[in-house]
Scaffold this motif. Sequence first.
Motif, PDB file in Angstrom:
ATOM      1  N   GLY A  85      76.547  55.819  66.217  1.00 51.56           N
ATOM      2  CA  GLY A  85      76.383  54.416  65.874  1.00 51.56           C
ATOM      3  C   GLY A  85      76.588  53.481  67.043  1.00 51.56           C
ATOM      4  O   GLY A  85      75.949  52.425  67.116  1.00 51.56           O
ATOM      5  N   VAL A  86      77.473  53.847  67.977  1.00 49.36           N
ATOM      6  CA  VAL A  86      77.703  52.946  69.118  1.00 49.36           C
ATOM      7  C   VAL A  86      76.502  52.910  70.058  1.00 49.36           C
ATOM      8  O   VAL A  86      76.396  52.002  70.888  1.00 49.36           O
ATOM      9  N   ILE A  87      75.586  53.874  69.929  1.00 49.01           N
ATOM     10  CA  ILE A  87      74.397  53.865  70.775  1.00 49.01           C
ATOM     11  C   ILE A  87      73.377  52.853  70.261  1.00 49.01           C
ATOM     12  O   ILE A  87      72.584  52.309  71.032  1.00 49.01           O
ATOM     13  N   THR A  88      73.402  52.565  68.948  1.00 51.82           N
ATOM     14  CA  THR A  88      72.406  51.666  68.355  1.00 51.82           C
ATOM     15  C   THR A  88      72.371  50.293  69.012  1.00 51.82           C
ATOM     16  O   THR A  88      71.286  49.825  69.407  1.00 51.82           O
ATOM     17  N   PRO A  89      73.504  49.584  69.163  1.00 55.28           N
ATOM     18  CA  PRO A  89      73.417  48.280  69.829  1.00 55.28           C
ATOM     19  C   PRO A  89      72.892  48.377  71.260  1.00 55.28           C
ATOM     20  O   PRO A  89      72.112  47.526  71.696  1.00 55.28           O
ATOM     21  N   ALA A  90      73.317  49.412  71.977  1.00 54.87           N
ATOM     22  CA  ALA A  90      72.905  49.553  73.377  1.00 54.87           C
ATOM     23  C   ALA A  90      71.407  49.792  73.502  1.00 54.87           C
ATOM     24  O   ALA A  90      70.703  49.089  74.244  1.00 54.87           O
TER      25      ALA A  90
ATOM     26  N   VAL B 248      79.879  50.465  74.247  1.00 55.28           N
ATOM     27  CA  VAL B 248      78.490  50.000  74.302  1.00 55.28           C
ATOM     28  C   VAL B 248      78.152  49.454  75.685  1.00 55.28           C
ATOM     29  O   VAL B 248      77.096  49.769  76.251  1.00 55.28           O
ATOM     30  N   VAL B 249      79.037  48.634  76.264  1.00 53.93           N
ATOM     31  CA  VAL B 249      78.803  48.097  77.611  1.00 53.93           C
ATOM     32  C   VAL B 249      78.718  49.242  78.623  1.00 53.93           C
ATOM     33  O   VAL B 249      77.856  49.248  79.517  1.00 53.93           O
ATOM     34  N   GLY B 250      79.600  50.235  78.488  1.00 54.38           N
ATOM     35  CA  GLY B 250      79.562  51.388  79.376  1.00 54.38           C
ATOM     36  C   GLY B 250      78.263  52.162  79.258  1.00 54.38           C
ATOM     37  O   GLY B 250      77.713  52.648  80.264  1.00 54.38           O
ATOM     38  N   LEU B 251      77.722  52.280  78.027  1.00 53.75           N
ATOM     39  CA  LEU B 251      76.456  52.984  77.831  1.00 53.75           C
ATOM     40  C   LEU B 251      75.307  52.252  78.508  1.00 53.75           C
ATOM     41  O   LEU B 251      74.447  52.880  79.153  1.00 53.75           O
ATOM     42  N   VAL B 252      75.261  50.923  78.369  1.00 54.13           N
ATOM     43  CA  VAL B 252      74.177  50.150  78.981  1.00 54.13           C
ATOM     44  C   VAL B 252      74.211  50.289  80.504  1.00 54.13           C
ATOM     45  O   VAL B 252      73.188  50.520  81.148  1.00 54.13           O
ATOM     46  N   ILE B 253      75.414  50.159  81.071  1.00 52.23           N
ATOM     47  CA  ILE B 253      75.542  50.262  82.529  1.00 52.23           C
ATOM     48  C   ILE B 253      75.299  51.689  83.009  1.00 52.23           C
ATOM     49  O   ILE B 253      74.623  51.926  84.012  1.00 52.23           O
ATOM     50  N   GLY B 254      75.846  52.660  82.273  1.00 50.67           N
ATOM     51  CA  GLY B 254      75.756  54.047  82.708  1.00 50.67           C
ATOM     52  C   GLY B 254      74.361  54.636  82.598  1.00 50.67           C
ATOM     53  O   GLY B 254      73.906  55.352  83.505  1.00 50.67           O
ATOM     54  N   PHE B 255      73.630  54.343  81.504  1.00 57.84           N
ATOM     55  CA  PHE B 255      72.305  54.931  81.314  1.00 57.84           C
ATOM     56  C   PHE B 255      71.209  54.050  81.907  1.00 57.84           C
ATOM     57  O   PHE B 255      70.209  54.554  82.420  1.00 57.84           O
ATOM     58  N   GLY B 256      71.336  52.730  81.795  1.00 59.90           N
ATOM     59  CA  GLY B 256      70.456  51.829  82.517  1.00 59.90           C
ATOM     60  C   GLY B 256      69.107  51.546  81.907  1.00 59.90           C
ATOM     61  O   GLY B 256      68.427  50.623  82.340  1.00 59.90           O
ATOM     62  N   SER B 257      68.646  52.314  80.926  1.00 57.69           N
ATOM     63  CA  SER B 257      67.343  52.071  80.310  1.00 57.69           C
ATOM     64  C   SER B 257      67.335  52.652  78.911  1.00 57.69           C
ATOM     65  O   SER B 257      68.119  53.555  78.587  1.00 57.69           O
ATOM     66  N   SER B 258      66.431  52.146  78.072  1.00 58.72           N
ATOM     67  CA  SER B 258      66.344  52.662  76.701  1.00 58.72           C
ATOM     68  C   SER B 258      65.820  54.095  76.685  1.00 58.72           C
ATOM     69  O   SER B 258      66.183  54.887  75.815  1.00 58.72           O
ATOM     70  N   SER B 259      64.970  54.447  77.654  1.00 57.64           N
ATOM     71  CA  SER B 259      64.457  55.823  77.718  1.00 57.64           C
ATOM     72  C   SER B 259      65.579  56.812  78.015  1.00 57.64           C
ATOM     73  O   SER B 259      65.642  57.895  77.430  1.00 57.64           O
ATOM     74  N   ALA B 260      66.483  56.438  78.922  1.00 60.94           N
ATOM     75  CA  ALA B 260      67.615  57.310  79.228  1.00 60.94           C
ATOM     76  C   ALA B 260      68.551  57.399  78.026  1.00 60.94           C
ATOM     77  O   ALA B 260      69.085  58.475  77.707  1.00 60.94           O
ATOM     78  N   LEU B 261      68.762  56.279  77.329  1.00 61.21           N
ATOM     79  CA  LEU B 261      69.618  56.296  76.146  1.00 61.21           C
ATOM     80  C   LEU B 261      68.997  57.107  75.011  1.00 61.21           C
ATOM     81  O   LEU B 261      69.717  57.670  74.178  1.00 61.21           O
ATOM     82  N   ALA B 262      67.664  57.140  74.944  1.00 60.47           N
ATOM     83  CA  ALA B 262      66.997  57.903  73.891  1.00 60.47           C
ATOM     84  C   ALA B 262      67.339  59.386  73.985  1.00 60.47           C
ATOM     85  O   ALA B 262      67.337  60.105  72.978  1.00 60.47           O
ATOM     86  N   ASN B 263      67.627  59.878  75.201  1.00 58.75           N
ATOM     87  CA  ASN B 263      68.036  61.271  75.359  1.00 58.75           C
ATOM     88  C   ASN B 263      69.404  61.530  74.732  1.00 58.75           C
ATOM     89  O   ASN B 263      69.704  62.649  74.320  1.00 58.75           O
ATOM     90  N   ALA B 264      70.236  60.474  74.683  1.00 56.74           N
ATOM     91  CA  ALA B 264      71.552  60.628  74.066  1.00 56.74           C
ATOM     92  C   ALA B 264      71.507  60.366  72.578  1.00 56.74           C
ATOM     93  O   ALA B 264      72.392  60.796  71.838  1.00 56.74           O
ATOM     94  N   TYR B 265      70.472  59.667  72.137  1.00 57.54           N
ATOM     95  CA  TYR B 265      70.383  59.260  70.738  1.00 57.54           C
ATOM     96  C   TYR B 265      69.838  60.399  69.877  1.00 57.54           C
ATOM     97  O   TYR B 265      68.890  61.067  70.252  1.00 57.54           O
ATOM     98  N   GLY B 266      70.424  60.595  68.729  1.00 56.23           N
ATOM     99  CA  GLY B 266      69.887  61.542  67.766  1.00 56.23           C
ATOM    100  C   GLY B 266      70.639  62.847  67.665  1.00 56.23           C
ATOM    101  O   GLY B 266      70.530  63.550  66.651  1.00 56.23           O
ATOM    102  N   VAL B 267      71.414  63.205  68.685  1.00 56.92           N
ATOM    103  CA  VAL B 267      72.141  64.478  68.644  1.00 56.92           C
ATOM    104  C   VAL B 267      73.160  64.470  67.511  1.00 56.92           C
ATOM    105  O   VAL B 267      73.171  65.358  66.641  1.00 56.92           O
TER     106      VAL B 267
END
Length: 613
Positions: free
Chosen positions: A107-112, A341-360
Amino acid sequence: MVGAMAVVFGDIGTSPLYTLKEAFSPHYGLQPNHDNVLGLLSLVFWSLMLVVALKYVTVILRADNEGEGGIMALMALAQRSLSKGSRSVYVIGLVGIFGAALFFSDGVITPAISVLAAVEGLEVVSPELEVIVIPVTLVVLIALFALQRHDTARVARLVFGPIAGIWFLTLAVLGIADILHAPEVLKAVNPLWAARFFADHAWGGIFILGAVILAVTGGEAIYTDLGRFGARPIRRAWYFFVLPSLMLNYLGQGALVLENPIAARNPFYMGVPEWGLIPLIVLSTAATVMASQAVITGGFSVAQQAMQLGYIPRMTVRHTSSHNISQIYIPGINWTMMVIVVGLVIGFGSSSALANAYGVSMSMTMLIDTVLLAVVARALWPRWRVWVLPFCLALLCIDLAFFVANFVKIPQGGWFPFALGIVLFTMLRTWRRGRKLLRAEIQKEGIDLRTFLPSLMLAPPVRVPGTAVFLTADKNVVPHAFLHNLKHNKVLHEQNVFLTVATLNVPYSHKRVIVEKIGDGFYKVLLRFGFMETPDVPLALMQTCDVCDLTMDPMDTTYFLSRESIVACARRDGMPIWRDKLFATMHRNAAPVAGYFHIPGNRLVELGTQVEI
């Protein structure tokens, strides 16, 4: 229905921003040709129909725990359907808590990912604007979390409802406009295109489900918000507004890719006229804020349920609305989510990179929901289990396919929500197990109440006016606070209440107070609260006047409780020493009992005791 569109479907409603974009990313190596586009759209369509429409909207909404939903409520319902004290109850508890931990971690990935995907539309306007995507995203998210201390429900009613209506209407209009250029995509509703996709790509085709699952993320929120809106408005909003809008937009994006394969780079924005890009980016950002608000509010609700059921330490809970009791704000949860959430945005940097973390984690949560649904259907739905159980078996196969497809994303970022889920699960289980060990130690050293009181009254101490309330976890053992009061103050109040507060595995308690009169001014009182209720002890005790002759004058009542100081000891059986220390740290930082039970500070006496576990 409008409220449900804004809150329940906020997460799944913003999925078109990044689902097809991720499916055609180089990570999957999928070429934007005719067969691949139709196969992918068919997979999205039937995933929405089977997982969201049938599983969550049609079936699982019927598994309400006295009107409440969510994985915690489903776990409690499944445990109640089994024999009390059986091994199955313990296993279901483990599975349910693990699912809740995974739900929070994903759930914390959703806002990011949602806000970041919306703001990335600036790159389509001008590549030079790429440098401000991260700063703008952070400003939006930090402002959102900072506003949680206020009455966000009023904002949701006045702002998010109209935004939701405009957003889903915009999705439908954009989709229809693109479909008119390539009506061929309407063939994707035929499941044969999904089957053909798997046939063409063999076993490698299953991994595209790692992108397809992005279209159904948020399905769990449909069940979580059951108690807030009810099943009927949720179903009507889904079938009449949300599902048609989503599918029209997905089909429109597919038509755009068929007409111009380059558009696969960002099919949501690249089909929009240049004059409409900035307004659409603003609307998309507002919609993702709406979705993020729903996730944050859901996090507060799940945390409150876990707190009441004894899985996390007491935390400060503030009510931000005088009209809606369910509108709460938990500072500890809010700021923890913001940091992550702030750490995820800074650490992954793009929605495509976050998509790899999303869904597991979401795929595992969906799998757990199916297992718990099967348990509930088998025990509580005798007329429906003939078809529900085979349906659960089919859903289990689908959930396993999604899990396998997402499991391979762990090295690319999927490790984060999975690791966070493991950490949260460990903390939840440590707190639960530690409380059990603490209670056992207190009982081991305690004195039986039935034998102590008669001996005490043989030579009673001085009686003083007023009522003394002694909080205890075990109603059959003399509270430590009572013994300390006798030892140090050497007085006995005119009325003495041994109070136990119990949390039930139902949302609301139908019988709040149970009073047992012992004699000589002694009473045993049991207060029962549901896991969705706020335990206001002084207010509940006022109801005892209607139950027996016990009089509770708030200005003449003193509350006594003992504050345990936990000492981790390696010599004792129970948990490993590191978990003992973890529990001691959590116990030390838990919110005070007085504030959690709404006991006035000027009517409270705390007495300390040291306990080894």
